[in-house]
Write an enzyme that holds these catalytic residues in place. Structure first.
Site, short mmCIF file in Angstrom:
data_model
loop_
_atom_site.label_atom_id
_atom_site.label_comp_id
_atom_site.label_asym_id
_atom_site.label_seq_id
_atom_site.Cartn_x
_atom_site.Cartn_y
_atom_site.Cartn_z
N ASN A 230 -24.15 32.18 -2.41
CA ASN A 230 -23.46 33.35 -1.89
C ASN A 230 -22.33 32.89 -0.95
OD1 ASN A 230 -25.71 32.64 -0.11
ND2 ASN A 230 -25.30 34.51 1.04
N ILE A 231 -21.25 33.65 -0.98
CA ILE A 231 -20.06 33.34 -0.19
C ILE A 231 -19.65 34.63 0.50
CG2 ILE A 231 -17.69 32.49 -0.24
CD1 ILE A 231 -18.50 31.22 -3.04
N GLU A 232 -19.90 34.71 1.81
CA GLU A 232 -19.62 35.93 2.56
C GLU A 232 -18.17 35.98 3.05
OE1 GLU A 232 -24.10 36.77 4.30
OE2 GLU A 232 -22.54 36.14 5.70
N CYS B 40 -22.10 37.23 -4.46
CA CYS B 40 -23.48 36.77 -4.54
C CYS B 40 -23.59 35.46 -5.32
CB CYS B 40 -24.34 37.82 -5.22
SG CYS B 40 -24.43 39.40 -4.34
N GLU C 199 -25.62 34.70 -7.73
CA GLU C 199 -25.77 34.92 -9.16
C GLU C 199 -24.41 35.11 -9.84
OE1 GLU C 199 -27.29 36.31 -6.53
OE2 GLU C 199 -28.98 37.52 -7.20
N CYS D 37 -25.25 42.38 -9.37
CA CYS D 37 -25.59 41.17 -10.14
C CYS D 37 -26.37 41.53 -11.40
CB CYS D 37 -26.37 40.19 -9.27
SG CYS D 37 -25.34 39.43 -8.01
#
Length: 135
Positions: A45-47, A56, A58, A97
């Site tokens: 995940n990359i916020e 997310c 996935e 996702c």
């Protein structure tokens, strides 16, 4: 799916989780996506501080695979939880996702929700996304 393949996906998802960029939620997720040809694509995940640009784990894995021309998949493993410690319970995919999975996978696509190599659950996409939207 063979136990050896499941364990490989769990290991790769837990490893990908270490790369998560989660400064806002501190909820780190890793994913390992298995293609029909046997390739494994990982994601974390990359916020983002604006929240909606957040991606997310996935979807990161799916988008990496699709960007390389891969369109057929067998399974995905997802492992997530707070902080850097080992996850404590299964981490199911969000609705967005699940919709991405519905775009590229059939109802028998396997979704492995892993805590560790000994504790995991396996679901079909059809069970996780009943009556999913498909054109």
């Amino acid at each position: 799916m063979a136990e050896k393949e499941i364990q490989e996906l769990i290991s790769r998802a837990l490893e990908a989780r270490k790369n998560a960029y989660a400064p806002y939620s501190d909820f780190r997720v890793g994913a390992a996506l298995l293609s029909d040809s046997g390739g494994i694509y990982t994601g974390c995940n990359i916020e983002n501080s604006a929240y909606t640009p957040t991606n997310c784990a996935e979807r990161t894995a799916f988008f990496k695979a699709v960007s390389e021309g891969v369109r057929s998949f067998r399974a995905i493993c997802i492992a997530g939880g707070p902080g850097e410690r080992e996850p404590e319970k299964p981490c199911p995919p969000c609705g967005v996702c699940r919709q991405v999975m519905l775009e590229f996978c059939g109802p028998d696509f396997e979704v492995i929700l892993a805590v560790n190599g000994q504790q995991y659950e396996v679901y079909t996409l059809d069970r996780l996304a009943p009556m999913g939207f498909r054109l």
